[in-house]
Write an enzyme that holds these catalytic residues in place. Sequence first.
Site, PDB file in Angstrom:
ATOM      1  N   ASP A  11      56.845 -10.468   6.941  1.00 51.78           N
ATOM      2  CA  ASP A  11      55.562 -10.934   7.450  1.00 51.78           C
ATOM      3  C   ASP A  11      55.386 -12.389   6.967  1.00 51.78           C
ATOM      4  O   ASP A  11      56.059 -12.814   6.021  1.00 51.78           O
ATOM      5  CB  ASP A  11      54.462 -10.031   6.892  1.00 51.78           C
ATOM      6  CG  ASP A  11      53.081 -10.597   7.096  1.00 51.78           C
ATOM      7  OD1 ASP A  11      52.712 -10.853   8.245  1.00 51.78           O
ATOM      8  OD2 ASP A  11      52.370 -10.798   6.079  1.00 51.78           O
TER       9      ASP A  11
HETATM   10 MG   LIG Z   1      50.257 -10.724   5.915  1.00 48.65          MG
END
Ligand SMILES: [Mg+2]
Length: 218
Positions: A11
């Site tokens: 991410d």
């Molecule tokens: Mg994040």
Amino acid sequence: MPPRFSTVLFDLDGTVVDTVALIRESHRHAVRTVLGVEMSDEELTANVGRPLIDQMRAFSEEHAEALLVEQRAWNHAHTAELIAGYPGMDGLLGRLHEAGCRVGIVTSKSRPTVQLAFDALPDIARHLDDVVGLEDSATHKPGPEPVQVALANLGATPEDACYVGDAPFDIAAGNAAGVTTIGVTWGFFDQAALDTEHPDLVAHDIPALEAMLLGAGE
Ligand SMILES: [Mg+2]
């Protein structure tokens, strides 16, 4: 020692780049300007990791578009000032690459906003083999599709890949895609929030993450 995973997906926000203050304050500006309300830090960041429009809908279904416009304008104007790197992340990405790992980003951010982050922190982008953003899948985290798109782009199977993220939405997406999931606690969410989606592993700092990925110090 060979790397434990041939493909490591990350991410972006709160995991690879420190956008915690940037995003929280962008959201605060938007809800203050459009809705005329003050929210706690926790309320402001409860849905970070999901697409921005979904985060704005959670504040107000009716005013989501106006919130999005205000959030984006403020965010883009303040990115260079408020974004930061996490000390050690650039080195970790480089060592993953040197060890032969394919390294990718799977984010709900739009491509122009991803580019703003890379422009501010150019050391991060040079280690990446693939970036999957908002425009690259029809459905988004917490569903599996963005992770599956990255696996396809990199020629990887779920068995030899992991997804590293700071949000419960990341862990849900990775678990749904069948990859090993690693939660990290230096971003937007604490371990209790991550544990609701049952990550395979949780790292509290970058050296601990490196040990999970490369066996460093083990
Ligand atoms: Mg994040």
